[in-house]
Each structure stands twice: as C-alpha cells, then as structure tokens.
Design a protein around this motif. Sequence first.
Motif, mmCIF file in Angstrom:
data_model
loop_
_atom_site.group_PDB
_atom_site.id
_atom_site.type_symbol
_atom_site.label_atom_id
_atom_site.label_comp_id
_atom_site.label_asym_id
_atom_site.label_seq_id
_atom_site.Cartn_x
_atom_site.Cartn_y
_atom_site.Cartn_z
ATOM 1 N N MET A 1 0.855 -1.176 0.000
ATOM 2 C CA MET A 1 0.000 0.000 0.000
ATOM 3 C C MET A 1 0.893 1.227 0.000
ATOM 4 O O MET A 1 1.863 1.301 0.728
ATOM 5 C CB MET A 1 -0.900 -0.030 1.225
ATOM 6 N N GLU A 2 0.547 2.180 -0.826
ATOM 7 C CA GLU A 2 1.361 3.367 -1.010
ATOM 8 C C GLU A 2 0.590 4.603 -0.551
ATOM 9 O O GLU A 2 -0.576 4.771 -0.882
ATOM 10 C CB GLU A 2 1.692 3.487 -2.499
ATOM 11 N N ARG A 3 1.247 5.453 0.242
ATOM 12 C CA ARG A 3 0.609 6.717 0.623
ATOM 13 C C ARG A 3 0.642 7.624 -0.584
ATOM 14 O O ARG A 3 1.678 7.799 -1.222
ATOM 15 C CB ARG A 3 1.312 7.374 1.798
ATOM 16 N N TYR A 4 -0.509 8.190 -0.901
ATOM 17 C CA TYR A 4 -0.592 9.021 -2.085
ATOM 18 C C TYR A 4 -0.465 10.495 -1.734
ATOM 19 O O TYR A 4 0.349 11.202 -2.281
ATOM 20 C CB TYR A 4 -1.891 8.752 -2.836
ATOM 21 N N SER A 5 -1.315 10.961 -0.843
ATOM 22 C CA SER A 5 -1.324 12.370 -0.479
ATOM 23 C C SER A 5 -2.188 12.539 0.757
ATOM 24 O O SER A 5 -2.634 11.579 1.353
ATOM 25 C CB SER A 5 -1.887 13.219 -1.628
ATOM 26 N N SER A 6 -2.425 13.781 1.103
ATOM 27 C CA SER A 6 -3.411 14.059 2.145
ATOM 28 C C SER A 6 -4.319 15.167 1.646
ATOM 29 O O SER A 6 -3.943 15.963 0.792
ATOM 30 C CB SER A 6 -2.732 14.436 3.462
ATOM 31 N N ARG A 7 -5.528 15.170 2.146
ATOM 32 C CA ARG A 7 -6.536 16.157 1.766
ATOM 33 C C ARG A 7 -7.245 16.646 3.018
ATOM 34 O O ARG A 7 -7.239 15.974 4.048
ATOM 35 C CB ARG A 7 -7.567 15.541 0.814
ATOM 36 N N VAL A 8 -7.892 17.791 2.907
ATOM 37 C CA VAL A 8 -8.620 18.380 4.020
ATOM 38 C C VAL A 8 -10.120 18.263 3.755
ATOM 39 O O VAL A 8 -10.583 18.459 2.630
ATOM 40 C CB VAL A 8 -8.210 19.864 4.187
ATOM 41 N N ILE A 9 -10.878 17.928 4.799
ATOM 42 C CA ILE A 9 -12.335 17.867 4.692
ATOM 43 C C ILE A 9 -12.869 19.295 4.651
ATOM 44 O O ILE A 9 -12.512 20.122 5.502
ATOM 45 C CB ILE A 9 -12.934 17.114 5.901
ATOM 46 N N ASP A 10 -13.708 19.611 3.668
ATOM 47 C CA ASP A 10 -14.248 20.967 3.569
ATOM 48 C C ASP A 10 -15.503 21.122 4.436
ATOM 49 O O ASP A 10 -15.931 20.190 5.111
ATOM 50 C CB ASP A 10 -14.481 21.383 2.114
ATOM 51 N N GLU A 11 -16.075 22.327 4.415
ATOM 52 C CA GLU A 11 -17.222 22.660 5.269
ATOM 53 C C GLU A 11 -18.457 21.814 4.976
ATOM 54 O O GLU A 11 -19.319 21.641 5.828
ATOM 55 C CB GLU A 11 -17.578 24.153 5.137
ATOM 56 N N GLN A 12 -18.576 21.260 3.768
ATOM 57 C CA GLN A 12 -19.711 20.424 3.402
ATOM 58 C C GLN A 12 -19.423 18.931 3.605
ATOM 59 O O GLN A 12 -20.218 18.080 3.206
ATOM 60 C CB GLN A 12 -20.127 20.664 1.942
ATOM 61 N N GLY A 13 -18.275 18.606 4.207
ATOM 62 C CA GLY A 13 -17.924 17.217 4.452
ATOM 63 C C GLY A 13 -17.392 16.508 3.228
ATOM 64 O O GLY A 13 -17.417 15.286 3.148
ATOM 65 N N ARG A 14 -16.877 17.274 2.272
ATOM 66 C CA ARG A 14 -16.357 16.685 1.037
ATOM 67 C C ARG A 14 -14.842 16.571 1.086
ATOM 68 O O ARG A 14 -14.174 17.308 1.799
ATOM 69 C CB ARG A 14 -16.761 17.533 -0.157
ATOM 70 N N LEU A 15 -14.349 15.657 0.278
ATOM 71 C CA LEU A 15 -12.922 15.394 0.172
ATOM 72 C C LEU A 15 -12.603 15.237 -1.308
ATOM 73 O O LEU A 15 -13.322 14.554 -2.027
ATOM 74 C CB LEU A 15 -12.625 14.087 0.920
ATOM 75 N N VAL A 16 -11.532 15.867 -1.778
ATOM 76 C CA VAL A 16 -11.146 15.774 -3.186
ATOM 77 C C VAL A 16 -10.222 14.580 -3.393
ATOM 78 O O VAL A 16 -9.255 14.401 -2.666
ATOM 79 C CB VAL A 16 -10.416 17.053 -3.653
ATOM 80 N N LEU A 17 -10.554 13.764 -4.392
ATOM 81 C CA LEU A 17 -9.666 12.687 -4.820
ATOM 82 C C LEU A 17 -8.878 13.222 -6.012
ATOM 83 O O LEU A 17 -9.460 13.582 -7.037
ATOM 84 C CB LEU A 17 -10.471 11.448 -5.228
ATOM 85 N N HIS A 18 -7.582 13.330 -5.895
ATOM 86 C CA HIS A 18 -6.717 13.906 -6.925
ATOM 87 C C HIS A 18 -6.929 13.213 -8.266
ATOM 88 O O HIS A 18 -7.158 12.006 -8.341
ATOM 89 C CB HIS A 18 -5.260 13.769 -6.486
#
Length: 98
Positions: free
Chosen positions: A1-18
């Motif tokens: 398993m490879e770490r890809y990146s990190s993302r922040v949860i926005d105000e609407q509870g969404r997360l961006v998948l690069h």
Amino acid sequence: MERYSSRVIDEQGRLVLHGTLRKKLGLETGDKISLSVVDTIVILQKVKNRPESESAVCEVDQLGMISLSKELRQTLNWKTKDEIALYHTDNLIILKSA
C-alpha cells in the motif's frame, strides 16, 4: 500500500480525490464508490454490480470530490479542516486521519 497524499475535509464534508489517483483507479465523474469503515479507516472502492446495502455509497462529482456523510465523520471523529491521508492499492483507496 502506497501513501498518495493528504486532503482536508471541507465545510460540506467533502474530500477531493486527486485526478491522477482517480485515473489510476479508473474513476470518472458519476462513478459510484462504496465506503466501508474498518476500525479507524475508511475503505473506498468502485462499485461493480454490488448490492448497495453492503456499505454506504457516494458518487464522484465533476471536481473529483466525494461527500463523507455526517454520520461517518462523527463515527471517526473527523471534523471540518481535518487532514486525511489517502493510501491506495490497485483497486481501492484507504482514508485515515493524517
């Protein structure tokens, strides 16, 4: 398993998948993703003719975002602006607190 990146949860509870990660996993706008909670992680997997009752299901939007339900975020104690680490294998994404 490879770490890809990190993302922040926005105000609407969404997360961006690069975009590069979506491409590696063959995810496109409108694809359905199952979300399964195992201990303190969330496993994301593209839905392939699987009954939706097995786990929560969300859809990849045109910006590559997925919405994490309020219940899921409460279960994991994830809040707005929390940083989430994304890991991946050939066919799934794992989300974990960073």
